[in-house]
Design an enzyme around this catalytic site. Structure first.
Site: not given
Ligand code: ZN
Length: 280
Positions: A52, A268, A129, A2-3, A170
């Protein structure tokens, strides 16, 4: 995987279903029993996403931190108790790591990469981060640019690095590089500042459409239709899934007809058109 748009949509669903209510928290599968016990019965204050990563804040400075990883799913439904079963006994299907329950909704988390109870300081550390997330208000593209513009790594790698830019996976990576005709193999330090700014502005426009549609939209005609529908009805009907280059290896480029190419980059498959994508 999932993005970012998926996580922001999920945070919205969790907020609408559970915010300001006391939530029963359990681990039907048994692998999160201790964590669930820490949260059980507390009021959920709200849910949010950064890239994410998903966070849900409970009263008493307890936060739930979830990363879905490759196969994780977090389904939020109106409650449908099994026939004759007492409240709280919705059927459990599959390996439910975490279950949230209030009077009206049930949320079942399956197969996450990470599910943990954390402190506010832990949440801050995760935020610190991660790179800027185009879906978060006030996100600063210059923070990402400082890293991109000094890097010898390719722009295709950098866009996938969550410490550079949070939320892009991706599909958005491949499609954004194509939309801006960027050579994916250019080192970050050779990319023009104006190119980065255009890519960021495009993400800030496209990703909110992805949240509403529940699907990544990048084809210009689909984007235009989505914007028009959103303005007139406040909704977006998900169109047929179609992309410029993503998973179109060997097929003709929609612009120039050259074969779309693919190669493994940052773990990817990158898809790109070698003829169209030459900018930096
Ligand atoms: Zn092309």
């Amino acid at each position: 995987m999932p993005e970012g748009h998926t996580l922001h949509a999920l945070a919205g669903r969790l907020g609408r279903a559970f915010a300001s209510t006391a939530v029963e928290v359990s681990s039907p599968q048994g692998r999160f029993t201790d964590g669930a016990a820490l949260l059980d019965g507390r009021v959920l204050r709200g849910a949010s996403a950064w890239g994410k990563h998903l966070f849900a804040e409970f009263e008493g400075d307890a936060w739930l931190h979830v990363h879905l990883g490759l196969i994780g799913k977090f389904a939020v439904h109106r409650r449908r108790p099994a026939d004759g079963a007492p409240p709280g006994h919705e059927p459990v299907q599959g390996q439910v790591r975490l279950r949230l329950l209030n009077d009206r909704y049930v949320g079942d988390l399956r197969g996450p990469n990470l599910c943990a109870v954390v402190t506010p300081e832990d949440v801050e550390a995760v935020h610190a981060r991660l790179g800027p997330d185009p879906l978060r208000p006030g996100a600063d593209p210059d923070v990402a640019w400082r890293k991109i513009s000094r890097s010898q790594r390719t722009v295709a790698e950098l866009l996938m690095d969550q410490t550079v830019l949070a939320g892009v996976g991706n599909v958005y990576r491949c499609e954004l590089l194509f939309r801006h005709r960027v050579d994916p193999f250019r080192p970050g330090r050779e990319v023009r500042a104006a190119t980065w700014r255009a890519v960021w502005d495009d993400l800030a426009r496209l990703m909110p459409l992805g949240v509403v549609a529940g699907q990544i939209l990048t084809l210009e005609e689909q984007v235009d239709a989505a914007v028009a529908e959103l303005e007139s009805s406040g909704r977006i009907t998900p169109p047929e899934r179609a992309y410029y280059v993503y998973r179109r290896s060997g097929e003709p480029c929609r612009l120039c007809g050259a074969k779309v190419r693919t190669e493994l980059v940052a773990g990817r498959n990158l898809f790109w058109c070698g003829r169209c994508q030459r900018r930096r």
